[in-house]
Design an enzyme around this catalytic site. Structure first.
Site, PDB file in Angstrom:
ATOM      1  N   HIS A 188      64.343  31.545  19.060  1.00  0.00           N
ATOM      2  CA  HIS A 188      63.121  31.359  19.825  1.00  0.00           C
ATOM      3  C   HIS A 188      63.309  29.861  20.544  1.00  0.00           C
ATOM      4  O   HIS A 188      62.818  29.557  21.736  1.00  0.00           O
ATOM      5  CB  HIS A 188      61.793  31.209  19.040  1.00  0.00           C
ATOM      6  N   GLU A 430      65.912  48.776  23.944  1.00  0.00           N
ATOM      7  CA  GLU A 430      66.544  47.667  22.899  1.00  0.00           C
ATOM      8  C   GLU A 430      66.883  48.129  21.420  1.00  0.00           C
ATOM      9  O   GLU A 430      67.427  47.465  20.476  1.00  0.00           O
ATOM     10  CB  GLU A 430      65.406  46.435  22.963  1.00  0.00           C
ATOM     11  N   ASP A 454      68.030  42.126  21.301  1.00  0.00           N
ATOM     12  CA  ASP A 454      67.584  43.226  20.203  1.00  0.00           C
ATOM     13  C   ASP A 454      68.682  44.272  20.091  1.00  0.00           C
ATOM     14  O   ASP A 454      68.794  44.784  19.121  1.00  0.00           O
ATOM     15  CB  ASP A 454      66.103  43.674  20.225  1.00  0.00           C
ATOM     16  N   CYS A 501      66.708  42.157  30.841  1.00  0.00           N
ATOM     17  CA  CYS A 501      66.021  41.074  30.689  1.00  0.00           C
ATOM     18  C   CYS A 501      66.309  40.091  29.363  1.00  0.00           C
ATOM     19  O   CYS A 501      65.526  39.507  28.957  1.00  0.00           O
ATOM     20  CB  CYS A 501      64.548  41.329  30.639  1.00  0.00           C
TER      21      CYS A 501
END
Length: 539
Positions: A188, A430, A454, A501
């Site tokens: 993150h 994903e 992911d 993305c």
């Protein structure tokens, strides 16, 4: 001067000053001492006053913008003035326990009493007391509490790691960079740094032994270098390098407002990944042709209750209007794994990355899901809005999600609330099963968007936030590329499109490969858009 090395995750150079952000719990022992009780009470009284002042300030700041949240802090003030709590603290002090232990023990008794009540509301309020206790203990022990929402100018945040809730409240005006002890290329911290457009280095060993509050720092997010209290020569070198890079970026930004075509004439849409309204201006400035991924979970963080339908509608509507006529792909709530929300009271899982998260959670908590879908559909009347379901594994999940969507549409029709009847619906690819089964899933959607973060994690069975496993973050290896190609081909066979993305979409090394695999759209952190368009034009 110290030279530290870490994993570079967001390009750029910054010169600033360290703000050490520690979220470690205050350790308290149960020893007794000979300090007079009156002296302890004086220390406690000062700490109480300081804690009240902090809470009062938070209350006043929230009162105008978020009155409901402000009420929580008003209740915190009442707790500190509760005579029962004071009596419990005095009881421990009279037994000669040290002050921090007396305060901690009294609070824990108070908390336990609330938790034993039948009222669910009071049980939830019991959890609030831990925050008050933490603040009071810090003031007793003079341990500073860093608030990321109010940073001093030229701050470089030094932390063990940054959670989604940390990033939701970040003071973006004054932060110049991030350095963390944990994390990898898709953490993150990395995602936020790229969204904000500031350098970041993660996975730096012995970070807190090497950097202290106020230290002068140079951070190079391109090479992973961190210099602590640099020499004048080093500062001059990096100041000049920073100016050169900024000139290059200025030239790129001027061309970034134009569409990107390959030399063969194929247009590749280049969109932005955003997490909140704070990211919109940056995305437009960098030349985003819409939003390829709106991470709606950030609306749910850093608060005590879920956002209402109206709150969500307003947020989605603003983004839709700002980017009109370009598409805005709104991903439904993706919570779980490394993104937890305490007020949802999710069951603890041994492996949350493989648990009830994202679409699985939404299909389990349908009222939460319906509220979000209502807000998205209402916003679709104001721009080119698309819906995207995250973490789809099998077609049954798409069918069930679309069933809920159709129920919401029917409700809105009955209420004469306008929305786009032909709104497009897609899924995140994903999970390997979704990619391998793309030829079947394509019949149930309008588009695919590949989440390479992911997808890579699940293919290699490696936690993408664990810096010790960063060697397994290999998104350009054959297994990943085969699944991307398979997904792209499946969509094109049915006249549909596929975007990417994940972080791979903005990777200069990966962009030519993705374009050659037939990808139609790339969505990335706003700061990467100008360079991405330059690369596309060179292919």
């Amino acid at each position: 001067m110290k030279h530290l090395k870490g994993i570079p995750v967001s390009k750029g150079i910054s010169l600033g000053f360290a703000v050490v952000y520690l979220k470690r719990k205050i350790e308290v022992n149960n020893s007794k001492d000979s300090v007079p009780i009156e002296e302890k009470k004086k220390i406690l009284e000062k700490a109480l006053e300081k804690t009240k002042e902090e809470i009062q300030l938070t209350y006043e700041n929230l009162k105008k913008s978020n009155p409901k949240e402000a009420e929580i802090f008003e209740a915190h003030l009442l707790v500190l003035e509760d005579p029962t709590l004071q009596e419990k603290i005095n009881k421990y002090l009279e037994s000669q326990y040290n002050l921090p232990y007396a305060v901690k023990s009294a609070f824990e008794e108070f908390i336990e009493a609330l938790q034993n009540l039948q009222s669910e509301y009071m049980k939830e309020r019991a959890q609030d007391l831990y925050d008050i206790l933490d603040s009071l203990l810090r003031n007793i022990l003079n341990v500073p509490k860093v608030d990321l929402s109010n940073l001093p100018p030229q701050s470089i945040v030094v932390a063990e790691d940054l959670t989604p809730s940390d990033t939701a409240s970040l003071d973006r005006k004054n932060v110049l960079g991030f350095i963390t002890e944990r994390g990898g290329p898709t953490s993150h911290t990395a995602i936020l740094a790229e969204a904000v457009g500031i350098p970041a280095v993660v996975g730096v060993e012995e970070l807190f032994e090497s950097i202290h509050d106020g230290d002068e720092l140079i951070i190079d997010g391109t090479n992973g270098d961190v210099f602590v209290n640099p020499t004048e020569e080093t500062k001059k070198q990096y100041t000049n390098l920073k100016k050169e890079k900024e000139e290059e970026e200025k030239l790129l930004k001027e061309k970034a407002k134009e569409f990107a075509y390959t030399k063969g004439g194929k247009r590749i849409e280049v969109a932005a990944n955003i997490g909140s309204l704070k990211d919109v201006d940056k995305a437009l400035e960098m030349g985003a042709e819409g939003v390829g991924l709106y991470r709606t979970e950030f609306l749910f963080l850093d608060r005590d209750t879920p956002p209402t339908e109206e709150e969500q509608f307003e947020a989605y509507k603003i983004v839709a209007e700002r980017f009109k006529p370009h598409p805005v792909i709104i991903r439904t709530l993706d919570i779980g794994g490394d993104k937890q929300i305490p007020y949802l009271n999710l069951e603890k899982e041994l492996n949350p990355f493989l648990g009830v998260r994202a679409i699985r959670l939404c299909l389990k908590e349908k009222d939460l899901f319906k509220t979000q879908l209502r807000a998205i559909l209402r916003a679709s009347a104001f721009g080119n809005v698309l819906i995207m379901y995250p973490m789809i594994a099998i077609k049954d999940e798409i069918i069930e999600a679309n069933k809920v969507l159709n129920e919401v549409k029917e409700d809105l029709r009955r209420e004469n609330i306008p929305f786009n009847e032909n709104i497009k619906v897609g899924i995140m690819v994903e999970i390997p099963s979704a990619a391998l089964n793309a030829e079947e899933l394509v019949d149930y959607v309008d588009f695919f968007s590949i989440g390479t973060n992911d997808l890579t994690q699940y293919i290699y069975a490696s936690d993408r936030t664990n810096e010790n496993l960063s060697y397994l973050y290999r998104p350009l290896d054959s297994p990943i590329l085969k699944l991307i190609k398979f997904t792209v081909d499946a969509s094109h066979m049915k006249g549909k499109w596929t975007g990417v993305c994940g972080e791979l979409a903005g990777d200069p090394e990966a962009i030519p490969i993705l374009v050659n695999l037939g990808v139609d759209e790339l969505s990335m952190s706003p700061s990467k858009i100008p360079e991405a368009k330059r690369i596309i034009r060179s292919i």
